[in-house]
Design a protein around this motif. Structure first.
Motif, PDB file in Angstrom:
ATOM      1  N   ILE A  34       0.580  -1.384   0.218  1.00 16.63           N
ATOM      2  CA  ILE A  34       0.060  -0.061  -0.070  1.00 16.63           C
ATOM      3  C   ILE A  34       0.552   1.463   0.078  1.00 16.63           C
ATOM      4  N   SER A  35       1.413   0.770   1.168  1.00 12.56           N
ATOM      5  CA  SER A  35       2.846   1.637   1.160  1.00 12.56           C
ATOM      6  C   SER A  35       3.789   2.821  -0.091  1.00 12.56           C
ATOM      7  N   GLU A  36       3.812   1.829  -0.911  1.00 16.61           N
ATOM      8  CA  GLU A  36       3.993   1.721  -2.754  1.00 16.61           C
ATOM      9  C   GLU A  36       3.749   2.276  -3.063  1.00 16.61           C
ATOM     10  N   GLN A  37       2.662   1.837  -3.425  1.00 19.51           N
ATOM     11  CA  GLN A  37       1.280   2.052  -4.744  1.00 19.51           C
ATOM     12  C   GLN A  37       1.052   4.157  -4.218  1.00 19.51           C
ATOM     13  N   VAL A  38       0.528   4.124  -3.097  1.00 19.96           N
ATOM     14  CA  VAL A  38       0.277   5.795  -2.978  1.00 19.96           C
ATOM     15  C   VAL A  38       1.284   5.934  -3.292  1.00 19.96           C
ATOM     16  N   THR A  39       2.996   5.521  -2.680  1.00 21.61           N
ATOM     17  CA  THR A  39       3.756   6.659  -3.180  1.00 21.61           C
ATOM     18  C   THR A  39       3.939   6.984  -4.515  1.00 21.61           C
ATOM     19  N   ALA A  40       3.796   6.046  -4.710  1.00 19.84           N
ATOM     20  CA  ALA A  40       4.491   6.335  -6.671  1.00 19.84           C
ATOM     21  C   ALA A  40       3.609   6.858  -7.038  1.00 19.84           C
ATOM     22  N   ARG A  41       1.503   6.946  -6.946  1.00 22.29           N
ATOM     23  CA  ARG A  41       0.623   7.317  -7.500  1.00 22.29           C
ATOM     24  C   ARG A  41       0.547   8.963  -6.998  1.00 22.29           C
ATOM     25  N   GLY A  42       1.224   8.825  -5.531  1.00 23.04           N
ATOM     26  CA  GLY A  42       0.778  10.454  -4.995  1.00 23.04           C
ATOM     27  C   GLY A  42      -0.399  10.300  -4.616  1.00 23.04           C
ATOM     28  N   THR A  43      -0.942   9.069  -4.321  1.00 25.32           N
ATOM     29  CA  THR A  43      -2.577   9.411  -3.908  1.00 25.32           C
ATOM     30  C   THR A  43      -2.912   9.860  -2.307  1.00 25.32           C
ATOM     31  N   GLY A  44      -3.240  10.172  -1.835  1.00 25.98           N
ATOM     32  CA  GLY A  44      -3.580  10.660  -0.923  1.00 25.98           C
ATOM     33  C   GLY A  44      -4.709   9.108  -0.138  1.00 25.98           C
ATOM     34  N   LEU A  45      -4.289   8.866   1.168  1.00 25.37           N
ATOM     35  CA  LEU A  45      -4.551   8.329   1.522  1.00 25.37           C
ATOM     36  C   LEU A  45      -4.667   8.263   3.611  1.00 25.37           C
ATOM     37  N   LEU A  46      -6.579   7.636   3.453  1.00 27.53           N
ATOM     38  CA  LEU A  46      -7.112   7.787   4.688  1.00 27.53           C
ATOM     39  C   LEU A  46      -6.499   6.481   5.681  1.00 27.53           C
ATOM     40  N   PHE A  47      -6.060   5.558   6.466  1.00 26.60           N
ATOM     41  CA  PHE A  47      -6.175   4.521   7.014  1.00 26.60           C
ATOM     42  C   PHE A  47      -6.125   4.721   8.142  1.00 26.60           C
ATOM     43  N   ILE A  48      -7.413   3.488   8.307  1.00 28.99           N
ATOM     44  CA  ILE A  48      -7.761   3.259   9.561  1.00 28.99           C
ATOM     45  C   ILE A  48      -7.641   2.224  10.117  1.00 28.99           C
ATOM     46  N   THR A  49      -7.412   2.178  11.161  1.00 27.55           N
ATOM     47  CA  THR A  49      -6.886   1.094  12.208  1.00 27.55           C
ATOM     48  C   THR A  49      -7.097   1.203  13.834  1.00 27.55           C
ATOM     49  N   HIS A  50      -6.680   0.326  14.473  1.00 33.24           N
ATOM     50  CA  HIS A  50      -7.141   0.370  15.599  1.00 33.24           C
ATOM     51  C   HIS A  50      -5.288  -0.210  16.616  1.00 33.24           C
ATOM     52  N   ASP A  51      -4.158   0.178  15.794  1.00 33.25           N
ATOM     53  CA  ASP A  51      -3.240  -0.715  15.230  1.00 33.25           C
ATOM     54  C   ASP A  51      -2.369   0.714  15.474  1.00 33.25           C
ATOM     55  N   LEU A  52      -1.848   1.306  16.432  1.00 35.10           N
ATOM     56  CA  LEU A  52      -0.810   2.283  16.827  1.00 35.10           C
ATOM     57  C   LEU A  52       0.474   2.131  16.231  1.00 35.10           C
ATOM     58  N   ALA A  53       1.089   0.834  15.775  1.00 35.05           N
ATOM     59  CA  ALA A  53       2.855   0.997  15.465  1.00 35.05           C
ATOM     60  C   ALA A  53       2.252   0.926  13.572  1.00 35.05           C
ATOM     61  N   VAL A  54       0.989   0.573  13.477  1.00 36.14           N
ATOM     62  CA  VAL A  54       0.203   0.515  11.901  1.00 36.14           C
ATOM     63  C   VAL A  54       0.833   1.930  11.633  1.00 36.14           C
ATOM     64  N   VAL A  55      -0.609   2.912  12.910  1.00 39.11           N
ATOM     65  CA  VAL A  55      -0.371   3.864  12.009  1.00 39.11           C
ATOM     66  C   VAL A  55       1.158   4.679  11.917  1.00 39.11           C
ATOM     67  N   ALA A  56       2.211   4.052  13.181  1.00 39.94           N
ATOM     68  CA  ALA A  56       3.104   4.668  12.868  1.00 39.94           C
ATOM     69  C   ALA A  56       3.711   4.697  12.023  1.00 39.94           C
ATOM     70  N   ARG A  57       3.392   2.937  11.316  1.00 37.70           N
ATOM     71  CA  ARG A  57       4.647   2.783  10.221  1.00 37.70           C
ATOM     72  C   ARG A  57       4.074   3.542   8.402  1.00 37.70           C
ATOM     73  N   MET A  58       2.418   4.373   8.856  1.00 38.67           N
ATOM     74  CA  MET A  58       2.051   4.038   7.706  1.00 38.67           C
ATOM     75  C   MET A  58       1.680   5.680   7.131  1.00 38.67           C
ATOM     76  N   CYS A  59       1.514   6.327   8.383  1.00 41.36           N
ATOM     77  CA  CYS A  59       1.109   7.436   7.991  1.00 41.36           C
ATOM     78  C   CYS A  59       2.270   8.825   8.585  1.00 41.36           C
ATOM     79  N   THR A  60       1.844  10.096   8.349  1.00 38.84           N
ATOM     80  CA  THR A  60       3.247  11.073   8.731  1.00 38.84           C
ATOM     81  C   THR A  60       1.585  11.470   9.607  1.00 38.84           C
ATOM     82  N   ARG A  61       0.687  11.824   9.585  1.00 43.53           N
ATOM     83  CA  ARG A  61      -0.744  12.737  10.283  1.00 43.53           C
ATOM     84  C   ARG A  61      -1.828  11.753  11.413  1.00 43.53           C
ATOM     85  N   VAL A  62      -1.599  12.341  12.099  1.00 42.31           N
ATOM     86  CA  VAL A  62      -3.171  11.032  13.069  1.00 42.31           C
ATOM     87  C   VAL A  62      -4.264  11.715  13.219  1.00 42.31           C
TER      88      VAL A  62
END
Lengths: 314, 289, 586
Positions: C197-225
Motif C-alpha cells: 500500500i505504501s509503495e503504491q500510494v507513494t508512486a501514484r501520489g494518492t492521498g491515504l486515509l488509513f483506519i486502524t486500531h493498531d498504533l504501530a501500524v499507523v506509525a508505519r503508514m502515516c505522517t499525521r494521525v
C-alpha cells in the motif's frame, strides 16, 4: 467436478433404492397379503391361496421385493390386484398429464416469485415491498385447492370465460388443451409463488448486506446494477434449494388440484386406487411421485455445481 | 466488528421493535381465535353441528344462523366451531410427534457427527420426498381414512423438518466456545445437550413448531377435502369444502366460510412463527458473534 | 480550497435516530498526504470512511461538508448520480475482510476489469482484461494471468487483499480509504501488504486515509494521525508529536496500553488507570534517564525468571506436560475418484515438555496448528499419532472417563469472550459449571460462596453473578471466562489468544489480570498467540510453530534477540512494535 456429479448420481441412486424399500415395506408388508384383501372377507382358503399364487404373493417377501424393484427399472409395475390389468401403460399415460401441469406451474411460480421477491427485498421499507410481503403471507395461508375452487367459481362458473374442468390432450386440440390448463396451473402456481416470494425476498435481502455488494458499490455501480451483476446469481443458490424442496409439495398439490379440476393425471389415478384399495397401483404411483421428486433434487444438486465454483472445486 | 455494528444500527432503525411485536401479536390473536373456538365448541354451540334441518337449508347469514346454513340446513357457525377442534387436534398431535422424534434425532446427529449424522440426514432427505399429504394418502389406503392415521402420517412426514432444524442449531451451538469450555469442565454430553444446546435452540424449535402446525392444518384440510381425513359425521373444514363442491357457482358462502377459517388458522400460525423468528434470531446472532 | 488541498472535511456528524455516532469531525488532507484514523471499536472510524464514500446505511443520517479536489458537490450529501462516477475512480476503498469483500462467484480478473469498464477507463472487455492482469502483476501476485482466471476462494488471504488493492487503485484515484486492511491477515502477510500500500500510494501520489486500531501500524503508514474516541476527535497532529507528547489523556492511555515493552514498577503493563506514569517510547529513547522514575522497567516474564528460585529450565523437575511425537491429521474431501483422500497434517511430530510453574508461549500464524495443539492438550481433540501426557493423564486413546483427572487439573480460556459464554446462562451458573462435576461435594451455598470469591478475584462486582453475559463489556466477559477457568483451582491454565478480540485499552488489563492470577495460584501457563509481544511479556519460554511443526523453541528473550530459524526471524521482523516504528520514523 466429475467427482461431484458422480457422487450426486450415486446419492440419487441410493436414495431411490431406500425409497423403494420404504414404499414396499409400507404398502406391501404392513397391510398384509393382498390376496386376502382381493378375495374379500368371506372367501375360502383355497380361493385365497390360488389368488396368492396368481399374484405371486405366496413367495418370500425378499423375492417379491426384488421382482417389483427390478421391474421398476424396466418400467414394469406389475398387474393390479383389483382391476387385473397392467399398471405400467396407465402410469405412462397419466405421468405426462401430471408433468405438464407441474412443470408449467413451477415455471409460472418462479416467473412471478423472482421479480416480486426481488422488488419486495429492494423496497423492503417502502409500501410496495410491504404490500408484496403481506400478499405472499396471505397467499401461503390459502390452500391450493381452495384457490382452485375460487378460480373455477369466478372465471368458469360466473364469467364462463374458461371451462370449469376436464382435460384435452394437446394433439387433440391445442386451444382446448390450453384453455383447460389455465385455471389449474394458476391455482398451483399461485400458492407456490407466494411461498417462493418469501424465500427470494430473504435471499436477496441477505445478499444486499454482503460485503461484496458494498465493494461493487465502492467500484461505482448503482445499487440496482450492483445487485443485478453481483447479487442475483448469489441469491439464486438459496432460492434453488427452496425450489427443490418445494417441488415435492407442488407434486402433492397437483394431486389435489387434479381432483378439483377432474384432470386424469397421476393424482386422480392415485385417489381412485386408494378408493378401490388397489394397493399395488397406489404403491406404483407413490413410487413414481417420489422418484420425480428425487430426480428434481438431483438436477438441482447438479445445477449448484455449475453455479457455484466453491462447490465445483470440492 | 464493524459489520456487527452496522447490522445492529440497521436493526434498531430498519425493523422497528413495534413491527416485530405486531407480527407476533397478529399471529397470537388469530391462533387464540381458533383455539377459543375449539374450546368454546366443547361447552357450547348454537345448534347441533350434525343435525340436518331441511326447512332452513342454504340460508344466508341471519340473526338465527350467524354464518348461515349448509345444503342440509346445518348451522355453519356450529360446524366451524367444532371443526376447529379437529384442526387443532391434528395440529397439536402431529407437531408433538414430529418434535419429539425429530428434535432428539437432530441434536444427536449434531453432537455425535460422523456416521450418525450422515445416516440421519440422508434418511431425512429421503423422507422429505414424501410430503405429509402423500404419506397420509398412503396411510389412508392401508388403514382407511381416520383422524389418527392422518395425525401419525403428518407427524412422521414433519420429523425431517425438526431433525434438520435441531441439527443445524446444534452444530452452531457445538461450534461455540462455551461448549468447548463446558467439555473442558468435564460436563457429560447429556448435560451439555440439556443445559447448553437445548436452551439455545429452543427459539428455532418454537418457530419450527409454528410453521409445522400451519403445514399440518393445510395437509389435514386437503386430506379431508379428498375424503380421506376425519370420517363423517364429525365436521371438518376440509370436508365442508368438499361438500360445497356442487354449490361453487350458486351458493359461494358454503366455500367461503370454511375457506376463510382455514386461511385464518394457517395465517395465524405462520405469523406466529415469523414473529417468534424475529424475536429469537437476533439473540442467537448475538450469541454467535 | 487551495491547490494542494485534496480533502477538506468539516463538521461531519453521523447519527442513528437519537444516538450520535460521530460528532463534529473536521480535518483536511493535502494531496498525497497519509493520515491515520485511530480508535477502538465503536469509535466511529469506519463510519467516517463509509460516509466519505456515500455508502452509509440508509438508516443513518449524516451532516457536515466534505470537499474533494475537483468535485463540485459536497461528498456527504451529493446525490447517488454524482457519487457513483466518483467511487472507484477518484475515491477508492479497501475493506477489512478480503474474502467476503470479493464476489465468490466471479473470477478475479473479471472483478478487477469491471472497475475499468464501469468508468470507461478502457473501452473494450479485452483491453480491460489485459489491464487487469497488469494490475494484478503490479500488486505482486505470482502468475497474474492464472490468478485472473481463479475464483476468490482459490487465493490466500494476503493475495485476496492484494486483489482488492489492485481494484482500488485501477483508476488512479486521488484518495484511497483503507479500513483495517490488514487486521484479518497474518503478521508476516500484514507487513507485506502494508509495504505494498505504501509503495503504491507513494508512486501514484494518492492521498491515504488509513483506519486502524493498531498504533504501530499507523506509525508505519502515516505522517499525521487523528485520534477518535466515541465519535469525537480528541487529538490530531503529526505522528511524532502526538505519539511522543500526547496532549489528551485518552491518547496517552492508548499509547500506554499499546506499548507492550513498557511496564510499571510491578512489572505489569500500563492500563488506562495507570497511564499517568507512562512515558512514550520516543522520550524514553531520547532521554538517557527516565524523566518519571520507572525503576528498572522489566517485562513480567523477565521479572519472574530472575527472581523465582527453581529455574524452569532445570530438567531435574518432572515435567507437567510432555508431548512426544504428537500428530493430528485430517482427511479432506476427495478430489479425484482414484487415489487416496488428501491428508492435511495440522500437527506433525510435536515434541516438548513443560515443567510445573513454567509459562510457555506458543506463537504461530493461522494454520500453524497452535490451536489444535492446545485443544489436544486440553482433551478436546484427539491426536492421530504420538501422545501427550498432561498432569499424569495420557491423552492418546483416552475416553471421556479417563480424562476426568485432566479436566480438574487443566482449564482453558478462549479467544472470543462472548462466544465462550453461554448467552442463556447467568454468570453465577457459568462460573459454577466446573464445580458441577462428579466427585465435587460442594452444596449450593458453598458453590455460590466459591463463585463470589472467584468473581471478586477477577475484579467483578458480586452483583454480576445474577446477570447474563451480553450485559457485560468484552473485557469483563473475558474476566468471567477466567473466573470459570480458575474456580476449580487447576494447576495448568491454557489460554487460546485470550486478548486478540479485545480493544487495546482492555487488553493490557486482562493480561495483567492473567499475570496476577498466575502468580497468586502458582499456575503453569500455556499461552497461544499470534502476537509475539504478548508472549514476550508473559512467557519465559516460547515455542514457534509453522505448518504444524515446531521450528524453534527456547528462552523468549534469547529467541527474540537472536532467532535461529529464518521463519522466526521473519516473524519477529514483521511484527510491528510501536517504539521501533517511532524510532524508524526519526
Amino acid at each position: 467436478m466429475l467427482l461431484r456429479l458422480g457422487s450426486n448420481l450415486a446419492r440419487f441412486v441410493l436414495s431411490l433404492c431406500v425409497a423403494t424399500i420404504a414404499v414396499f415395506a409400507m404398502m406391501r408388508v404392513l397391510p398384509g397379503d393382498p390376496a386376502v384383501i382381493a378375495a374379500g372377507e368371506n372367501a375360502s382358503p383355497q380361493i385365497v391361496a390360488s389368488l396368492a399364487h396368481q399374484f405371486g404373493t405366496d413367495r418370500p417377501l425378499v423375492v417379491q421385493y426384488w421382482d417389483w424393484f427390478s421391474g421398476l427399472w424396466r418400467g414394469d409395475f406389475g398387474i393390479s390386484y383389483v382391476t387385473r390389468t397392467d399398471i405400467s401403460p396407465l402410469v405412462a399415460d397419466k405421468v405426462q398429464v401430471s408433468l405438464i401441469l407441474v412443470t408449467l406451474a413451477m415455471a409460472l411460480a418462479l416467473a412471478i416469485a423472482i421479480p416480486a421477491g426481488t422488488i419486495a427485498a429492494v423496497r423492503h421499507n417502502k409500501p410496495s415491498g410491504t404490500l408484496i410481503s403481506a400478499l405472499s403471507q396471505l397467499g401461503i395461508a390459502i390452500p391450493g385447492f381452495l384457490l382452485g375452487i375460487v378460480l373455477v367459481s369466478f372465471f368458469a362458473l360466473r364469467l364462463g370465460w374458461l371451462p370449469a374442468n376436464g382435460w384435452v390432450a394437446p394433439v387433440e386440440g391445442f386451444s382446448s388443451f390450453l384453455s383447460r390448463l389455465v385455471l389449474p396451473v394458476m391455482a398451483l402456481a399461485g400458492v407456490q409463488s407466494a411461498i417462493l416470494v418469501r424465500y427470494v425476498r430473504s435471499a436477496v435481502l441477505g445478499i444486499m448486506h454482503e460485503d461484496y455488494l458494498r465493494t461493487a458499490r465502492a467500484k461505482g455501480l448503482s445499487p440496482l446494477r450492483a445487485l443485478a451483476k453481483h447479487g442475483l446469481r448469489n441469491a439464486a443458490i438459496p432460492v434453488l434449494t427452496v425450489t427443490s424442496v418445494q417441488f415435492s409439495a407442488l407434486i402433492i398439490g397437483a394431486v389435489v388440484i387434479e381432483r378439483v379440476f377432474v384432470i386424469p393425471g397421476l393424482g386422480s389415478m392415485l385417489l381412485a386406487a386408494v378408493g378401490n384399495r388397489d394397493l399395488l397401483t397406489v404403491q406404483s404411483v407413490v413410487m413414481v411421485l417420489v422418484a420425480i421428486t428425487l430426480i428434481v433434487n438431483l438436477l438441482v444438486d447438479m445445477l449448484y455445481t455449475i453455479l457455484d465454483p466453491r462447490i465445483r472445486a470440492a | 466488528m464493524k459489520k456487527m455494528f452496522l447490522s445492529r444500527a440497521k436493526n434498531s432503525a430498519g425493523s422497528p421493535a413495534s413491527g416485530v411485536n405486531s407480527t407476533l401479536l397478529m399471529g397470537s390473536i388469530l391462533v387464540a381465535v381458533v383455539l377459543l373456538s375449539a374450546l368454546l365448541s366443547l361447552v357450547f354451540t348454537p345448534y347441533d353441528p350434525v343435525q340436518a334441518n331441511p326447512s332452513v337449508r342454504l340460508s344466508t347469514p341471519s340473526a338465527t344462523h350467524w354464518l348461515g346454513t349448509d345444503q342440509l340446513g346445518r348451522d355453519l357457525l356450529s360446524r366451524i366451531l367444532v371443526g376447529a377442534r379437529i384442526t387443532l387436534l391434528v395440529g397439536v398431535l402431529s407437531v408433538s410427534i414430529a418434535a419429539l422424534i425429530g428434535t432428539p434425532l437432530g441434536i444427536w446427529a449434531g453432537m455425535k457427527r460422523g456416521a450418525v449424522e450422515e445416516v440421519t440426514m440422508r434418511a431425512s432427505d429421503i423422507l422429505l420426498a414424501f410430503p405429509a399429504l402423500l404419506l397420509a394418502i398412503m396411510f389412508a389406503a392401508i388403514y382407511g381414512a381416520s383422524t389418527v392415521s392422518a395425525m401419525v402420517a403428518i407427524g412422521l412426514a414433519s420429523v425431517p423438518g425438526f431433525a434438520r432444524v435441531a441439527r443445524a442449531g446444534t452444530l452452531q451451538v457445538m461450534n461455540a466456545e462455551f461448549v468447548l469450555a463446558a467439555r473442558a469442565a468435564a460436563q457429560p454430553p447429556v448435560r451439555i445437550a440439556l443445559r447448553h444446546v437445548l436452551p439455545n435452540i429452543t427459539g428455532m424449535l418454537l418457530v419450527q413448531c409454528s410453521v409445522t402446525f400451519a403445514l399440518a392444518v393445510l395437509a389435514e384440510a386437503a386430506l379431508s377435502f379428498l375424503g380421506l381425513g376425519t370420517p363423517p359425521p364429525v365436521p371438518s373444514w376440509g370436508r365442508m369444502l368438499q361438500e360445497s363442491q356442487q354449490y361453487w357457482g350458486t351458493f359461494p358462502l358454503l366455500t367461503i366460510v370454511p375457506g376463510v377459517s382455514i386461511a385464518v388458522a394457517v395465517l395465524g400460525f405462520n405469523l406466529l412463527g415469523d414473529g417468534l423468528r424475529d424475536k429469537f434470531d437476533p439473540k442467537l446472532g448475538r450469541g454467535k458473534a | 480550497m487551495s491547490e494542494r488541498q485534496l480533502l477538506e472535511v468539516s463538521g461531519l456528524s453521523i447519527s442513528a435516530g437519537e444516538r450520535t455516532l460521530v460528532s463534529d469531525l473536521s480535518f483536511s488532507m493535502a494531496t498525497g498526504e497519509r493520515i491515520g484514523l485511530i480508535g477502538e471499536s465503536g469509535s466511529g472510524k469506519s463510519l467516517t470512511a463509509t460516509a466519505l464514500l456515500g455508502l452509509l446505511p440508509e438508516e443513518l443520517s449524516v451532516s457536515g461538508t466534505g470537499r474533494l479536489h475537483g468535485f463540485e458537490h459536497n461528498l456527504l450529501t451529493a446525490p447517488e448520480r454524482a457519487m457513483a462516477p466518483l467511487r472507484g475512480d477518484e475515491i477508492s476503498m479497501v475493506f477489512q475482510e478480503p474474502l467476503s469483500a470479493l464476489n465468490p462467484l466471479m473470477k478475479i480478473g473479471a472483478q478487477v476489469a469491471e472497475v475499468l469498464l464501469i468508468h470507461r477507463t478502457l473501452g473494450t472487455r479485452a483491453a480491460a482484461r489485459a489491464r487487469a492482469i497488469e494490475l494484478l502483476a503490479s500488486v505482486q501476485i505470482p502468475d497474474p494471468a492464472q490468478a485472473a482466471n481463479a475464483y476468490p476462494h482459490q487465493l490466500s488471504g494476503g493475495q485476496r487483499q492484494r486483489v482488492m488493492i489492485a481494484m482500488a487503485l485501477a483508476n488512479d484515484p486521488q484518495l484511497l480509504l483503507c479500513d483495517e486492511p490488514t487486521t484479518a491477515l497474518d503478521v508476516t502477510v500484514q507487513s507485506q501488504v502494508l509495504e505494498l500500500i505504501s509503495e503504491q500510494v507513494t508512486a501514484r501520489g494518492t492521498g491515504l486515509l488509513f483506519i486502524t486500531h493498531d498504533l504501530a501500524v499507523v506509525a508505519r503508514m502515516c505522517t499525521r494521525v487523528l485520534v477518535l474516541n466515541q465519535g469525537r476527535i480528541v487529538e490530531q497532529g503529526e505522528i511524532d508529536t502526538v505519539f511522543s507528547a500526547p496532549n489528551h489523556p485518552y491518547t496517552r492511555a492508548l499509547l500506554a496500553a499499546s506499548d507492550m515493552s513498557a511496564t510499571d514498577e510491578r512489572g505489569r503493563l500500563f492500563t488506562v488507570a495507570t497511564a499517568g506514569n507512562y512515558q512514550p517510547p520516543a522520550l524514553r529513547a531520547a532521554a538517557p534517564e527516565p524523566v518519571v522514575a520507572i525503576p528498572n522497567p522489566r517485562p513480567f516474564a523477565a521479572s519472574f525468571s530472575t527472581e523465582s528460585s527453581p529455574t524452569p529450565t532445570h530438567r531435574a523437575i518432572a515435567p507437567l506436560i510432555t508431548a512426544s511425537n504428537l500428530s493430528r491429521s485430517y482427511h479432506r474431501a476427495r478430489t479425484s475418484l482414484l487415489g487416496p483422500r488428501p491428508v492435511v497434517h495440522a500437527l506433525a511430530n510435536i515434541d516438548f515438555t513443560v515443567v510445573p510453574g513454567e509459562r510457555v508461549g506458543i506463537v504461530g500464524e493461522s494454520g500453524s496448528g497452535k490451536s489444535t495443539l492446545l485443544r489436544i492438550l486440553a482433551g478436546l481433540d484427539t491426536p492421530t499419532g504420538g501422545d501427550a501426557v498432561v498432569a499424569g493423564t495420557s491423552i492418546a486413546g483416552a475416553r471421556e472417563a479417563d480424562l476426568s483427572a485432566l479436566r480438574s487439573e487443566l482449564q482453558i480460556i478462549f479467544q472470543d469472550p462472548l462466544g465462550s459464554l453461554d448467552p442463556r446462562m447467568r454468570v453465577a451458573d457459568i462460573v459454577a459449571e466446573p464445580l458441577l462435576v462428579p466427585g465435587q461435594s460442594l452444596d449450593a451455598a458453598a458453590r455460590r460462596a466459591t463463585v463470589l470469591k472467584m468473581l471478586n478475584s477477577v475484579g467483578l462486582e458480586p452483583d454480576s453473578a445474577n446477570r447474563y453475559p451480553h450485559q457485560f463489556s468484552g473485557g469483563q466477559r473475558q474476566r468471567i471466562s477466567i473466573a470459570r477457568a480458575l474456580v476449580n483451582r487447576p494447576r495448568i491454565l491454557v489460554a487460546d489468544e485470550p486478548v486478540s478480540a479485545l480493544d487495546v485499552s482492555v487488553r493490557a488489563q486482562v493480561l495483567n489480570l492473567i499475570a496476577d492470577l498466575v502468580d497468586e495460584y502458582a499456575l503453569t501457563l500455556l499461552l497461544v498467540s499470534h502476537d509475539l509481544s504478548v508472549i514476550r511479556h508473559l512467557c519465559q519460554r516460547v515455542i514457534v510453530m509453522k505448518d504444524g511443526r515446531i521450528v524453534e523453541a527456547g528462552d523468549t528473550e534469547q529467541i527474540y534477540i537472536n532467532p535461529a530459524h529464518p521463519y522466526t526471524a521473519r516473524l519477529i521482523a514483521s511484527s510491528l512494535d510501536l517504539s521501533e516504528e517511532l524510532a524508524r520514523a526519526h
